[in-house]
Scaffold this motif. Sequence first.
Motif, mmCIF file in Angstrom:
data_model
loop_
_atom_site.group_PDB
_atom_site.id
_atom_site.type_symbol
_atom_site.label_atom_id
_atom_site.label_comp_id
_atom_site.label_asym_id
_atom_site.label_seq_id
_atom_site.Cartn_x
_atom_site.Cartn_y
_atom_site.Cartn_z
ATOM 1 N N THR A 198 0.929 -1.348 -0.013
ATOM 2 C CA THR A 198 -0.046 0.174 -0.338
ATOM 3 C C THR A 198 0.813 1.295 0.205
ATOM 4 O O THR A 198 2.354 1.087 0.170
ATOM 5 C CB THR A 198 -1.006 -0.025 1.295
ATOM 6 N N VAL A 199 0.152 2.575 -0.192
ATOM 7 C CA VAL A 199 0.861 3.813 -0.184
ATOM 8 C C VAL A 199 0.191 4.649 0.659
ATOM 9 O O VAL A 199 -0.807 4.313 1.258
ATOM 10 C CB VAL A 199 0.679 4.381 -1.856
ATOM 11 N N ASP A 200 1.046 5.846 0.755
ATOM 12 C CA ASP A 200 0.416 6.820 1.531
ATOM 13 C C ASP A 200 0.543 6.696 3.098
ATOM 14 O O ASP A 200 -0.174 7.456 3.570
ATOM 15 C CB ASP A 200 -0.890 7.158 0.866
ATOM 16 N N GLU A 201 1.043 5.756 3.536
ATOM 17 C CA GLU A 201 1.020 5.381 4.730
ATOM 18 C C GLU A 201 1.737 6.496 5.823
ATOM 19 O O GLU A 201 1.441 7.011 6.915
ATOM 20 C CB GLU A 201 1.643 4.063 5.352
ATOM 21 N N GLU A 202 2.839 6.988 4.951
ATOM 22 C CA GLU A 202 3.610 8.324 5.767
ATOM 23 C C GLU A 202 3.004 9.503 5.573
ATOM 24 O O GLU A 202 3.777 10.395 6.135
ATOM 25 C CB GLU A 202 4.949 8.298 5.140
ATOM 26 N N GLN A 203 1.824 9.738 5.182
ATOM 27 C CA GLN A 203 0.995 11.016 5.145
ATOM 28 C C GLN A 203 0.045 10.887 6.136
ATOM 29 O O GLN A 203 -0.301 9.907 6.650
ATOM 30 C CB GLN A 203 0.465 11.293 3.899
ATOM 31 N N ASN A 204 -0.554 12.185 6.393
ATOM 32 C CA ASN A 204 -1.565 12.123 7.566
ATOM 33 C C ASN A 204 -2.948 11.775 6.940
ATOM 34 O O ASN A 204 -3.779 11.162 7.720
ATOM 35 C CB ASN A 204 -2.138 13.571 7.675
ATOM 36 N N THR A 205 -2.722 11.319 5.468
ATOM 37 C CA THR A 205 -4.176 10.917 4.927
ATOM 38 C C THR A 205 -4.530 9.319 5.038
ATOM 39 O O THR A 205 -5.409 9.050 5.007
ATOM 40 C CB THR A 205 -4.207 11.339 3.510
ATOM 41 N N ALA A 206 -3.251 8.618 5.031
ATOM 42 C CA ALA A 206 -3.382 7.157 4.706
ATOM 43 C C ALA A 206 -4.482 6.630 3.881
ATOM 44 O O ALA A 206 -5.138 5.625 4.393
ATOM 45 C CB ALA A 206 -3.623 6.741 6.358
ATOM 46 N N LEU A 207 -4.375 6.940 2.640
ATOM 47 C CA LEU A 207 -5.486 6.782 1.674
ATOM 48 C C LEU A 207 -5.313 5.070 1.442
ATOM 49 O O LEU A 207 -6.198 4.679 0.903
ATOM 50 C CB LEU A 207 -5.354 7.753 0.537
ATOM 51 N N GLY A 208 -4.019 4.891 1.516
ATOM 52 C CA GLY A 208 -3.823 3.442 0.782
ATOM 53 C C GLY A 208 -4.542 2.230 1.519
ATOM 54 O O GLY A 208 -5.302 1.684 0.980
ATOM 55 N N SER A 209 -4.486 2.238 2.709
ATOM 56 C CA SER A 209 -5.159 1.450 3.430
ATOM 57 C C SER A 209 -6.467 1.612 3.671
ATOM 58 O O SER A 209 -7.497 0.646 3.816
ATOM 59 C CB SER A 209 -4.668 1.258 4.978
#
Length: 358
Positions: free
Chosen positions: A130-141
Amino acid sequence: MERAEILSLEKKLKNELFKLISIPSHRDCSQIQEYIKDRLSFIKFEDQKINKNNLYNIYSISSEKPILVNTHVDTVPPINMKDPFKPYEKDGRIYGRGAADTKGLIAALIIALEDFYKKYGFVPVSVAFTVDEEQNTALGSQELIKVLEPIKSILVLEPTYGKLCTAQMGTYEFRLKVHLPSAHASEFEKFKNPAKEAFKAINLIEKELNRPVNILRFNSGWEHYAVPDKAEVLCEFKIFENELVSDIESKLTDVIDNLDTQIEIIVEDYEEFNRFKKGQLIGLLEKAYKEEFNTEAKKGIMPSWTDASNYHKAGFECVIFGFADLSISHSDRESISIEELINNYRFLYRFFSILTQP
């Protein structure tokens, strides 16, 4: 394992990790996702688009494989790390951005899946990157949840020092803003300094809540010879099990209201303590650990937010695990030891083997 086998495995793991680190994935994750699909070509992956910067997850999910192994491929930016995408080995450790969080774990997973497939001709788990885990949005999960209907349990790979974590610490992130009259710096003792008032508030919060406050970002002052007129501090503290955010916020309000300086407090984000649902996964992981390392697995609480939070809220059993040092992740010292790489491989391969047993 024989010494020759260990040396061969070590070489494979190091080569894999060197390649992964050399692919930047703090903005665009397409290159690393395509690389993983190519490396694991014996697994049929599907792309799942995320509504952000052309990001996408890749996953292979089947009802015949109700346990999912998941980790994120994105990293934090280089920050102050020199040559972050030129990995190197020193004193038994491999350095580079993402080495611990989580490319070392990805390298071990890739080699374990590949070796298992070569021996048995199949893969016993569903897999997702998955992607975007290191952002505040965490859209990947968040997006992956939409395709998880066949899944019962999720092993989330993150640096946990080799502890099986079935809970995740909560956090409360907030901003303090102080505005006061400016003045000539030579007369500073006649005026309140907004920076000092902000730190006074933080000290009182620590005393009232009986826990340390982490300062993530601080802004105040200028180059001119004057007392600054404002200060802004981004802070966070941990939320423990059975604590309610409403109680925490009530105490925060009391602290701020009782100060003799007007301070604005703005809530940025919060996550309550999560105790994950327990099912068959934790027992299987404990068994894999005991069989492979001939000792009982250590348990722990993940101190950082992870994608497991989103999966937990969606009703899935989760365990967070990985041999790697969380404390040096995101820093200019980020690295993983060769021993940790090998242990991650051994654990995952043993886990896959247990899943094939009657």
